[in-house]
Design a protein around this motif. Structure first.
Motif, short mmCIF file in Angstrom:
data_model
loop_
_atom_site.label_atom_id
_atom_site.label_comp_id
_atom_site.label_asym_id
_atom_site.label_seq_id
_atom_site.Cartn_x
_atom_site.Cartn_y
_atom_site.Cartn_z
N GLY A 145 22.93 34.43 3.35
CA GLY A 145 23.50 33.99 3.26
C GLY A 145 23.95 32.78 4.93
N LYS A 146 23.84 33.92 5.24
CA LYS A 146 24.68 33.29 6.99
C LYS A 146 23.06 32.41 7.28
N ARG A 147 21.86 32.34 7.33
CA ARG A 147 21.04 31.52 7.01
C ARG A 147 20.85 29.96 6.25
N ILE A 148 21.45 30.31 5.55
CA ILE A 148 21.89 29.07 4.99
C ILE A 148 23.30 28.28 5.66
N ARG A 149 24.07 28.92 5.50
CA ARG A 149 25.21 28.32 6.51
C ARG A 149 24.85 28.06 7.85
N GLU A 150 23.31 28.79 8.67
CA GLU A 150 22.93 28.28 9.80
C GLU A 150 22.57 26.92 9.64
N ASP A 170 14.07 25.34 -6.59
CA ASP A 170 13.89 24.24 -6.54
C ASP A 170 15.06 23.82 -5.49
N ARG A 171 16.52 24.95 -5.21
CA ARG A 171 16.89 23.99 -4.32
C ARG A 171 16.97 24.91 -3.50
N LEU A 172 16.29 25.91 -2.91
CA LEU A 172 15.79 26.66 -1.55
C LEU A 172 14.37 25.41 -0.98
N GLU A 173 13.60 24.72 -2.29
CA GLU A 173 12.30 24.13 -0.92
C GLU A 173 13.36 23.19 -0.83
N LYS A 174 14.38 22.95 -0.94
CA LYS A 174 15.12 21.50 -0.53
C LYS A 174 15.94 22.12 0.77
N LEU A 175 16.10 23.13 0.60
CA LEU A 175 17.09 23.79 1.44
C LEU A 175 16.15 23.92 2.91
N ALA A 176 14.42 24.14 2.85
CA ALA A 176 13.71 25.51 3.48
C ALA A 176 13.29 23.78 4.24
N ILE A 177 13.04 22.55 3.54
CA ILE A 177 13.17 21.03 4.40
C ILE A 177 14.12 20.72 5.16
N LEU A 178 15.41 20.70 4.87
CA LEU A 178 16.26 20.40 5.63
C LEU A 178 16.56 21.41 7.27
N GLY A 179 15.99 23.02 6.66
CA GLY A 179 16.29 23.64 7.55
C GLY A 179 14.42 23.27 8.80
N THR A 189 12.16 24.63 8.51
CA THR A 189 12.17 26.19 7.99
C THR A 189 11.18 26.40 7.05
N THR A 190 11.13 27.58 5.98
CA THR A 190 10.26 28.09 4.70
C THR A 190 11.20 28.40 3.92
N ILE A 191 11.29 28.58 2.99
CA ILE A 191 11.86 29.63 1.94
C ILE A 191 11.77 31.32 2.05
N ASP A 192 10.70 31.73 2.53
CA ASP A 192 10.83 32.65 3.44
C ASP A 192 11.50 33.60 4.46
N ILE A 235 14.50 31.64 4.95
CA ILE A 235 15.57 32.40 4.46
C ILE A 235 16.25 33.16 3.51
N ARG A 236 15.37 33.47 2.61
CA ARG A 236 15.44 34.46 2.27
C ARG A 236 15.46 35.74 2.95
N TYR A 237 14.45 36.24 4.10
CA TYR A 237 14.14 37.50 5.37
C TYR A 237 14.21 36.96 5.91
N GLY A 238 14.79 35.89 7.06
CA GLY A 238 14.57 35.79 8.09
C GLY A 238 13.12 35.50 9.07
N GLU A 239 13.10 36.48 10.63
CA GLU A 239 11.91 36.16 11.35
C GLU A 239 11.08 37.10 10.43
N PHE A 240 10.20 37.34 10.88
CA PHE A 240 8.96 37.85 9.69
C PHE A 240 8.83 39.34 10.77
N GLU A 241 9.08 39.36 11.79
CA GLU A 241 9.09 40.15 12.77
C GLU A 241 9.57 40.91 12.27
N ASP A 242 11.84 40.81 12.27
CA ASP A 242 12.50 41.56 11.43
C ASP A 242 11.93 42.03 10.37
#
Length: 272
Positions: free
Chosen positions: A9-14, A51-60, A62-65, A67-74
């Protein structure tokens, strides 16, 4: 790994704040929704649908992953914490692991593969060997609909257990019998989970299934603390029939094994 809804949720707000959109405006850009829907996402009550995650990823950008999990290293770092290593990887070891994963194109949601590679690189840090049959990863996401129970937000429940329950209680011609068996099984598991011999229950069910079905396909035991539930729920459990003489010997041994297990299971109650 389960999605941390609060962090997602914080990443979506970001993403929204980066473009300086109001919740109402933002909701229109990612789909025919409302400001309250966006508010629920940002509070961590639920996730947007695919569908909305895909649109969020385009706006940001970034990727859907992400948004869901943060940086891969984390993501990898959290997974290693859950694996209960004997010793934490140092910075150099961790970077070596990340580079190896990227080279092998192993990414989010491939938890067993990540742990297997880490185990191969640094076997002394693990309490157990991670060797597993890898199943295809699922792309299904947590529904943005409101949920009644916390388990409804669990990917393993949604992807592995729920389809099996659906098959038993909807598609089967014996749905009423299956429902009765399931409820009695759930009740038994709930009442006995405080018993110190509770881990023996899978073995008890294995013996019973072998006797009832004359089937030997359940003998494979997990070699890892991480169980691949998707593999266990596949419809490929049929084994092979045994000869009559073998069945008699097997039944006698199974009867003894089952009696021993049940004696251990109920021992703490019998001693009271």
């Amino acid at each position: 790994m389960e999605v941390d809804l609060i962090a997602a949720g914080k990443r979506i707000r970001e993403i929204r704040n980066h473009h300086k959109y109001s919740m109402a405006r933002f909701s229109k850009l990612v789909g025919n929704s409302s400001a309250s829907t966006v508010n629920n996402w940002e509070k961590g009550n639920n996730l947007p649908n695919q569908d909305r995650l895909e649109k969020l990823a385009i706006l940001g950008n970034t990727t859907i992953d992400w948004i869901r999990y943060g940086e891969f290293e984390d993501y990898v770092a959290r997974l290693l914490i859950e694996a209960n290593l004997r010793k934490k990887l140092d910075k150099k070891q961790f970077q070596q692991l990340i580079q190896t994963l990227k080279k092998q194109k192993i990414t989010y949601s491939q938890d067993l593969k990540i742990l297997t590679v880490a185990n191969e690189l640094f076997p002394d840090l693990f309490e157990t060997n991670y060797k597993a049959i890898f199943s295809e990863e699922s792309d299904s996401l947590i529904s943005e609909d409101s949920t009644t129970y916390r388990i409804e937000q669990n990917d393993r429940y949604r992807n592995d257990f729920l389809p099996r329950i659906e098959e038993l209680l909807h598609d089967s011609s014996q749905k009423e019998i299956n429902a009765t068996v399931l409820f009695r099984t759930f009740d038994m598991l709930k009442r006995t989970e405080s018993n110190k011999h509770f881990p023996a229950i899978p073995q008890i069910f294995t013996i019973l299934s072998d006797i009832v079905t004359n089937d030997v396909s359940y003998r494979n035991k997990p070699t890892s603390k991480v169980v691949d539930y998707a593999e266990l729920t596949k419809n490929n459990h049929k084994g092979k029939q045994l000869s009559e003489n073998t069945v008699k010997k097997k039944y006698a041994q199974a009867k003894k094994d089952l009696a021993d297990l049940l004696d251990d299971f109920y021992s703490e109650y019998n001693d009271k």
